[in-house]
Design an enzyme around this catalytic site. Sequence first.
Site, PDB file in Angstrom:
ATOM      1  N   GLU A 181       5.440 -33.837  -1.741  1.00 40.72           N
ATOM      2  CA  GLU A 181       4.224 -33.294  -2.310  1.00 40.72           C
ATOM      3  C   GLU A 181       4.561 -32.536  -3.593  1.00 40.72           C
ATOM      4  OE1 GLU A 181       1.547 -34.768  -0.857  1.00 40.72           O
ATOM      5  OE2 GLU A 181       0.668 -32.957  -0.027  1.00 40.72           O
TER       6      GLU A 181
ATOM      7  N   LYS B 178     -14.345  -7.578  -8.438  1.00 41.74           N
ATOM      8  CA  LYS B 178     -13.542  -8.457  -9.298  1.00 41.74           C
ATOM      9  C   LYS B 178     -12.903  -9.584  -8.480  1.00 41.74           C
ATOM     10  CE  LYS B 178     -10.302  -8.221 -13.118  1.00 41.74           C
ATOM     11  NZ  LYS B 178      -9.435  -7.377 -13.942  1.00 41.74           N
ATOM     12  N   ASP B 179     -12.394  -9.237  -7.282  1.00 37.88           N
ATOM     13  CA  ASP B 179     -11.813 -10.258  -6.411  1.00 37.88           C
ATOM     14  C   ASP B 179     -12.861 -11.266  -5.985  1.00 37.88           C
ATOM     15  OD1 ASP B 179      -9.287  -9.297  -6.584  1.00 37.88           O
ATOM     16  OD2 ASP B 179      -9.209  -8.387  -4.595  1.00 37.88           O
TER      17      ASP B 179
ATOM     18  N   HIS C 249       0.805  -1.218   0.000  1.00 30.64           N
ATOM     19  CA  HIS C 249       0.000   0.000   0.000  1.00 30.64           C
ATOM     20  C   HIS C 249       0.842   1.274   0.000  1.00 30.64           C
ATOM     21  CE1 HIS C 249      -4.261  -1.563   0.848  1.00 30.64           C
ATOM     22  NE2 HIS C 249      -3.547  -2.510   0.308  1.00 30.64           N
TER      23      HIS C 249
ATOM     24  N   SER D  83      -0.410  -1.147  -6.144  1.00 26.51           N
ATOM     25  CA  SER D  83      -0.137  -2.289  -7.012  1.00 26.51           C
ATOM     26  C   SER D  83       0.629  -1.853  -8.253  1.00 26.51           C
ATOM     27  CB  SER D  83      -1.450  -2.932  -7.459  1.00 26.51           C
ATOM     28  OG  SER D  83      -2.121  -3.500  -6.370  1.00 26.51           O
TER      29      SER D  83
END
Lengths: 415, 185
Positions: A290, A246-247, A218, A222
């Site tokens: 894994e 959107k998220d 922040h 972004s």
Amino acid sequence: MTAHPSQAPAFQNKLVRWVDHRLPVFTFLRHELEEYPTPRNLNYFWNFGSLAGVVLVIMIASGIFLAMNYTPNADLAFNSVERIVRDVNYGWLLRYIHMNGASMFFIVVYIHIFRGLYYGSYKAPRELLWMLGVVIMLLMMATAFMGYVLPWGQMSFWGATVITNLFSAFPVVGEHIVTWLWGGFAVDNPTLNRFFSLHYLLPFVLCAVVGLHLVALHQHGSNNPLGIDKKGPQDWIPFHPYYTVKDAFGLAVFLLIYCFLIFFHPNFFGSPDNYIPANPMATPASIEPEWYFLPFYAILRSLPDKLAGVLAMFGAIAVLFVLPWLDTSPVRSGKFRPVFRIFFWLLLADAVILGVVGAHKPEGWWVLIGRLSTAWYFAHFIIILPILGKLERPLPLPTSIAQAVLKGGARMEKP
Amino acid sequence: MAETTNIPGTGHHGDGETRRDFLVLTASALGAVGAASVVWPFISSMNPAADTLAMSSTEVDLTPVAVGQSITVVWQGKPVFIRHRTDKEIKEAEDVNVAELRDPQTDASRVKKTEWLIVVGICTHLGCIPLGQKPSDPRGEYDGWFCPCHGSQYDSSGRIRKGPAPLNLALPPYAFKTDTSIKIG
């Protein structure tokens, strides 16, 4: 992170206003979630950060409830996990959410990382943001590894044995470190106990580092697909409602895939050997970590020397720490770097190949393929990126986000 | 700090260090040492506990082990391979040119009685249990053990001959109490 109370309208609700005057959480949320200026051109690859955050919450929530029924004792652990699946109400659901959540977490985070690699999100002024991300990945790996040990099946036990033995490669202190990690002379009850303790602790440490990751994010906001800085209000939109929506949409799609695994193929990513209780006297025919560790496992095995293999494996992650200084190109986004783009896809292919190599016994062609792809992985970061930044001629950058996105069709300010 | 100290008792010594700076430094150094020394008990608590250490020896009766047979016993939670070697295995182990070995050791330095080979059954690569104890197991090209994890091969003296492991199979401390019984640890 400073609030701008002068610009923000006062809160309508009196109670909210009263609280906010004493504890400015509402101002904080409004500033960081609502009006937080975000580039207007983020694509769906920018969903994966918040997705990773959601998965972390799901993992902690399901893990806390699993711990209420789990017994971290070498004699009881395996059966307590079986009891969770068979007898505890919805225990099967909790376990499958948690088990598959680990795989989903890594899928999301690996996409998030490759997003950052493609769009140059690690470049100034976001170097610390990127490095905190690498710390998060390391913590995730440690947590996932220790979590996989807890069911105390054959793969749990032998995975723990092989990985802890990596530290014996270090000269002089190696053996002491391994004994210290085990709390004994082999992986045993003390090892299981401490792994449980740390598996419970580390996710909360992870949360703290995620907090720092967000503070660093922040600070400058972004990055975006064009990789250029915001120049004015025409370049950004408030986070809410544009990116909350959107998220949320991305989250819904993600949960569909996740639920499909949980309900239809809960053991898709697992190894059948882990449904055999741990036996310290017999090693399974093949020990395979894994899937999310396979590329690193391949690097470990590519080098003929034990110590060199261990150092290469840790080096594969360490090189990411210094990536912001290895990539010498001033242009962030791969969109404007035609040659870099080719190498990016080669690196992605290389990582996938390493994963496939890690799943095979190191025999015949696999040895050579493993060595070549290990060499390529390091060459990409240590040789190609520094040179490429100097030689490559990037495409012309747009003057602003709005100019590129709106193609001159909307209001625009002259540079 | 020096510019702001006008309070009596925090006297200046020129423009440089003051007594307060000295006190701050010594106090924080002592505090750091104190904190560091409190960390030690926590670190040490992760090392093997007294009861784990107490279970550190195992006695084995060798009478039932025929020539050519192997048994696995547990010592400190680890498998120990005891092999009653055949004459062929002993000869193979003794005839090796030690200079060619990755971890050069003579067979004589690895046994107390030539017919009994006693080694820790843990691959020195990454800790798997090598195969070769059962007659049906693969023993590798050197009549010893074969590790299924990454393909290390050990000879009939437990020495590394092929594959990624760096060292020979470890020798546990043991002693013959009688001709046919040993105490490991």
